[in-house]
Design a protein around this motif. Structure first.
Motif, PDB file in Angstrom:
ATOM      1  N   UNK B  29       0.807  -1.233   0.000  1.00 54.82           N
ATOM      2  CA  UNK B  29       0.000   0.000   0.000  1.00 54.82           C
ATOM      3  C   UNK B  29       0.829   1.266   0.000  1.00 54.82           C
ATOM      4  N   UNK B  30       2.011   1.207   0.626  1.00 52.65           N
ATOM      5  CA  UNK B  30       2.865   2.401   0.670  1.00 52.65           C
ATOM      6  C   UNK B  30       3.483   2.663  -0.693  1.00 52.65           C
ATOM      7  N   UNK B  31       3.837   1.600  -1.395  1.00 50.77           N
ATOM      8  CA  UNK B  31       4.389   1.779  -2.743  1.00 50.77           C
ATOM      9  C   UNK B  31       3.329   2.357  -3.667  1.00 50.77           C
ATOM     10  N   UNK B  32       2.093   1.930  -3.447  1.00 51.67           N
ATOM     11  CA  UNK B  32       1.010   2.406  -4.310  1.00 51.67           C
ATOM     12  C   UNK B  32       0.667   3.868  -4.053  1.00 51.67           C
ATOM     13  N   UNK B  33       1.005   4.388  -2.872  1.00 51.42           N
ATOM     14  CA  UNK B  33       0.586   5.749  -2.543  1.00 51.42           C
ATOM     15  C   UNK B  33       1.682   6.481  -1.761  1.00 51.42           C
ATOM     16  N   UNK B  34       2.763   6.870  -2.421  1.00 53.46           N
ATOM     17  CA  UNK B  34       3.836   7.581  -1.693  1.00 53.46           C
ATOM     18  C   UNK B  34       3.376   8.888  -1.023  1.00 53.46           C
ATOM     19  N   UNK B  35       2.500   9.712  -1.648  1.00 53.38           N
ATOM     20  CA  UNK B  35       2.093  10.926  -0.926  1.00 53.38           C
ATOM     21  C   UNK B  35       1.385  10.619   0.396  1.00 53.38           C
ATOM     22  N   UNK B  36       0.568   9.592   0.401  1.00 48.06           N
ATOM     23  CA  UNK B  36      -0.116   9.228   1.649  1.00 48.06           C
ATOM     24  C   UNK B  36       0.861   8.774   2.706  1.00 48.06           C
ATOM     25  N   UNK B  38       4.012   9.687   2.875  1.00 48.21           N
ATOM     26  CA  UNK B  38       4.759  10.873   3.315  1.00 48.21           C
ATOM     27  C   UNK B  38       3.968  11.628   4.389  1.00 48.21           C
ATOM     28  N   UNK B  39       2.680  11.727   4.187  1.00 45.80           N
ATOM     29  CA  UNK B  39       1.842  12.401   5.186  1.00 45.80           C
ATOM     30  C   UNK B  39       1.867  11.633   6.507  1.00 45.80           C
ATOM     31  N   UNK B  40       1.826  10.300   6.412  1.00 45.08           N
ATOM     32  CA  UNK B  40       1.866   9.481   7.635  1.00 45.08           C
ATOM     33  C   UNK B  40       3.176   9.705   8.384  1.00 45.08           C
ATOM     34  N   UNK B  41       4.285   9.767   7.645  1.00 46.20           N
ATOM     35  CA  UNK B  41       5.586  10.002   8.297  1.00 46.20           C
ATOM     36  C   UNK B  41       5.605  11.386   8.936  1.00 46.20           C
ATOM     37  N   UNK B  42       5.080  12.366   8.195  1.00 46.67           N
ATOM     38  CA  UNK B  42       5.084  13.741   8.712  1.00 46.67           C
ATOM     39  C   UNK B  42       4.249  13.848   9.996  1.00 46.67           C
ATOM     40  N   UNK B  55      12.310   9.454   2.471  1.00 48.91           N
ATOM     41  CA  UNK B  55      11.966   8.254   3.254  1.00 48.91           C
ATOM     42  C   UNK B  55      10.691   7.606   2.721  1.00 48.91           C
ATOM     43  N   UNK B  56       9.713   8.447   2.353  1.00 45.95           N
ATOM     44  CA  UNK B  56       8.444   7.898   1.854  1.00 45.95           C
ATOM     45  C   UNK B  56       8.631   7.185   0.522  1.00 45.95           C
ATOM     46  N   UNK B  57       9.633   7.591  -0.238  1.00 46.36           N
ATOM     47  CA  UNK B  57       9.851   6.955  -1.537  1.00 46.36           C
ATOM     48  C   UNK B  57      10.744   5.723  -1.437  1.00 46.36           C
ATOM     49  N   UNK B  58      11.577   5.656  -0.421  1.00 45.22           N
ATOM     50  CA  UNK B  58      12.561   4.579  -0.343  1.00 45.22           C
ATOM     51  C   UNK B  58      12.149   3.461   0.614  1.00 45.22           C
ATOM     52  N   UNK B  59      11.634   3.838   1.782  1.00 40.39           N
ATOM     53  CA  UNK B  59      11.348   2.837   2.811  1.00 40.39           C
ATOM     54  C   UNK B  59      10.428   1.713   2.331  1.00 40.39           C
ATOM     55  N   UNK B  60       9.323   2.014   1.613  1.00 38.80           N
ATOM     56  CA  UNK B  60       8.452   0.914   1.187  1.00 38.80           C
ATOM     57  C   UNK B  60       9.166  -0.094   0.297  1.00 38.80           C
TER      58      UNK B  60
END
Lengths: 285, 152
Positions: B29-36, B38-42, B55-60
């Motif tokens: 799900x994180x790969x499918x929605x990086x903006x979401x 990123x918001x969760x991390x923020x 981090x949002x683009x790499x961690x998943x």
């Protein structure tokens, strides 16, 4: 004489074969012969030989992060616009968006004849009513537009008179009723939610400015070009209410762009829906 | 005796499959929605602003690759090390926010923010901490079992 499938006979044959295999396996194990397949206790498969089997674990760990970076870059390059994320995104620290009062930079004095601080807008911040003349006409969409007589004390309320800019709080929360009043006065609204949520339903006339999507800048430019709001004109912002911080993030962005009269509809779109107010769907206002 | 049971290959293979499957399921799900994501991390309010988007683009993807490696038995030790490190980071983030009574959506298996009360979110954070602790035990077992013996 046609072929007749006898399932029971096939099952008996399979069972016989399996039992034979099992007994052979037991016999070979006891005899110390070569291992045969034990269907009840399969051996644990050996690890597949790796191309870098001799590489040290730190190197492998680095290879994992490098591969993750490459995959992330590729996937983000191919992603749809609403799923794309800028590598160097605009994300202010949480502390700067928590308290609206912090958002207020030293605003220029109302009497000062200096031009607007933001280079984006040509409208000076000292202008008492930055929006052009048609604002009174927007007041009552169902009725003929009243004659714009600015000096008359009995003129209908305008967006700028109802929500005047205040140097003390460039970003402030408004209640549900005030939000509806602003909507009726044709105050431009910005929807900070994701574009997929916006397409499902939004306040009619609102512009989508999803703070977490990569094309926020383009959307804000489109909004400025189409709505042409003055720096001191009220702009409504909403997201999903509750713990949603996207409105404040967007407000922070707009403050950086020079806007000085931002109204955050704190209960957000769920409250708008709950109150049974008009909605629009689709990707456009 | 106990130590031999703890590092038995039978247990290690199952720990790898469970841990790998959980990380693959969490990554998709994180790969499918990086903006979401990123918001969760923020929302955790811990990462510096410059780190949120990378981090949002790499961690998943790191989760996915490590999860697949664990499931397939490839580079097991390095994958387990990454997974355990990620679990420690998740545990620290959840615990810090729980300690300061700041309810956040976990963002572990979904990226969309949910409309829930603060108490519900805090309760979910406690469960997420327990779940991560359990997964960390599995990661520790794999690391222990795949430890290379020093050459004589």
């Amino acid at each position: 004489m046609g072929f007749r499938w006898d399932g029971l006979a096939v099952a008996r044959v399979v069972e016989k074969r399996l039992l034979a295999l099992q007994s052979r396996s037991r016999g070979s194990r006891s005899a110390g012969g070569p291992p045969v397949l034990d269907w009840r206790h399969p051996p644990i498969p050996k690890v597949v030989p790796l191309p870098l089997k001799s590489a040290a674990d730190p190197l492998k760990a680095l290879a994992f992060i490098a591969a993750a970076l490459a995959c992330g870059a590729l996937a983000n390059g191919w992603a749809a616009p609403d799923r794309k994320l800028a590598w160097r995104g605009w994300t202010p620290s949480p502390e700067t968006v928590q308290a609206p009062a912090i958002l207020a930079p030293p605003a220029p004095a109302p009497e000062a004849p200096v031009p607007a601080p933001g280079p984006v807008k040509a409208v000076p911040p000292t202008r008492p009513r930055p929006e052009p003349g048609p604002i009174p006409a927007r007041n009552s969409p169902g009725q003929p537009p009243p004659v714009p007589v600015p000096s008359q004390p009995s003129r209908p309320a305008t967006a700028s008179s109802l929500f005047p800019p205040s140097p003390a709080s460039v970003v402030r929360d408004i209640s549900s009723g005030e939000a509806y009043q602003a909507f009726q006065l044709k105050v431009p609204f910005l929807d900070a939610r994701r574009s997929s949520d916006f397409a499902e339903g939004h306040i009619p006339g609102a512009w989508n400015a999803p703070v977490w999507e990569a094309d926020l800048e383009r959307r804000l430019i489109e909004f400025e070009a189409a709505a042409n709001p003055g720096l001191q004109a009220p702009i409504g912002i909403y997201c999903t209410g509750g713990g949603c911080e996207d409105s404040r993030l967007l407000a922070r962005k707009l403050v950086d762009l020079g806007y000085r009269n931002l109204l955050i509809y704190r209960d957000g779109f769920p409250d708008w829906v709950a109150k049974g107010r008009p909605q629009a769907t689709g990707a456009h206002p | 005796m106990t130590r031999g049971w703890l590092i038995h290959p039978w247990l290690t293979v199952r720990a790898q499959i469970v841990l790998g499957a959980v990380f693959v399921a969490a990554a998709l799900p994180k790969i499918a929605d990086p903006p979401g994501f990123a918001e969760a991390i923020w929302n955790y309010q811990l990462a510096p602003p410059w780190l949120v988007h990378p981090a949002a683009l790499t961690l998943p993807w790191l989760e996915l690759l490590c999860g697949l490696a664990l499931c397939l038995g490839l580079w097991t030790r390095a994958a387990a090390a990454w997974v355990s490190t990620l679990l420690l980071v998740f545990l620290a983030a959840l615990s810090l926010n729980l300690a300061r009574h700041h309810p956040v959506d976990c963002g572990c298996f979904q990226t969309q923010a949910t409309a829930r009360s603060a108490d519900d979110r805090l309760a979910d954070m406690r469960w997420a901490i327990l779940r991560d602790l359990g997964l960390l035990i599995l990661g520790g077992q794999i690391l222990l079992a795949t430890r290379r013996k020093p050459q004589p």
